[in-house]
Design an enzyme around this catalytic site. Structure first.
Site, PDB file in Angstrom:
ATOM      1  N   GLY A  12     -23.891  63.690  17.380  1.00 34.89           N
ATOM      2  CA  GLY A  12     -23.131  64.022  16.178  1.00 34.89           C
ATOM      3  C   GLY A  12     -22.915  62.747  15.401  1.00 34.89           C
ATOM      4  O   GLY A  12     -23.785  61.891  15.342  1.00 34.89           O
ATOM      5  N   CYS A  13     -21.736  62.605  14.808  1.00 39.31           N
ATOM      6  CA  CYS A  13     -21.417  61.399  14.031  1.00 39.31           C
ATOM      7  C   CYS A  13     -21.559  60.162  14.915  1.00 39.31           C
ATOM      8  O   CYS A  13     -21.048  60.115  16.020  1.00 39.31           O
ATOM      9  CB  CYS A  13     -19.983  61.512  13.509  1.00 39.31           C
ATOM     10  SG  CYS A  13     -19.403  60.021  12.700  1.00 39.31           S
ATOM     11  N   PHE A  14     -22.267  59.146  14.415  1.00 39.11           N
ATOM     12  CA  PHE A  14     -22.559  57.990  15.273  1.00 39.11           C
ATOM     13  C   PHE A  14     -21.417  56.993  15.414  1.00 39.11           C
ATOM     14  O   PHE A  14     -21.441  56.155  16.305  1.00 39.11           O
ATOM     15  CB  PHE A  14     -23.848  57.283  14.876  1.00 39.11           C
ATOM     16  CG  PHE A  14     -24.074  56.954  13.422  1.00 39.11           C
ATOM     17  CD1 PHE A  14     -23.041  56.737  12.520  1.00 39.11           C
ATOM     18  CD2 PHE A  14     -25.376  56.857  12.949  1.00 39.11           C
ATOM     19  CE1 PHE A  14     -23.279  56.433  11.190  1.00 39.11           C
ATOM     20  CE2 PHE A  14     -25.639  56.540  11.616  1.00 39.11           C
ATOM     21  CZ  PHE A  14     -24.596  56.323  10.745  1.00 39.11           C
TER      22      PHE A  14
END
Length: 175
Positions: A12-14
């Site tokens: 997902g969001c890094f």
């Protein structure tokens, strides 16, 4: 002689994923970038539209004498919801897919074995199928994300961590 290996994870969001990995003893370096798409040198804005096909990725450089790839995989499986297709929490799109890009045959075998172990634990809890993409990193370029994304949570301690999880612990592995 210090040898290091690289590992690539998309959860997902890094931002939050990078923060989780850089705190593991034996991890030498982390960066965030994009992998698995079709456009060379994509920008964050392009990746966000979904047109490039890239996933937000964390590159983890680690010392296998100090931390095993297995330990990194255990962290990967529990830091996000690998049963959620192309989304994590409120982040929706193919750039937020769950993926592991392996750099060796050994990494590939371990990624698949831990997926199967975690799937068994999820199934016992009545949770659905893991949708994580596991593929070789061979021939798949890693594009470093813009500087403001690197170590984002270090620069923005109250920043958006963005991780959801299944709440199921990774099963203990007897080595």
């Amino acid at each position: 002689m210090n040898s290091s290996e690289k590992a690539y994870f998309a959860t997902g969001c890094f931002w939050g994923a990078e923060g989780r990995f850089w705190n593991i003893d034996g991890v030498i370096a982390t960066s965030v970038g994009y992998m698995g798409g079709v456009r060379p040198q994509p920008s964050y804005e392009q990746v966000c539209t979904g047109v490039t096909g890239h996933a937000e990725m964390v590159e983890v450089t680690f010392d296998p004498a100090r931390v095993s790839y297995l330990r990194l995989l255990e962290e990967f499986w529990v830091m996000h919801d690998p049963t959620s297709l192309n989304r994590q929490g409120g982040d929706i799109g193919t750039q937020y897919r769950s993926a592991i890009f392996t750099t060796s045959e050994s990494q590939h075998r371990q990624a698949e074995a831990t997926r199967d172990l975690y799937q068994a634990a999820l199934t016992r809890e009545g949770i659905g199928e893991i949708v994580t993409e596991i593929k070789s990193a061979d021939g798949i370029p890693y594009y470093l994300a813009e500087e403001y994304h690197q170590k984002y949570l270090q620069k923005n301690p109250n920043g958006y961590d963005c991780h959801s999880s299944t709440g199921v612990a990774f099963p203990s592995v007897v080595n």
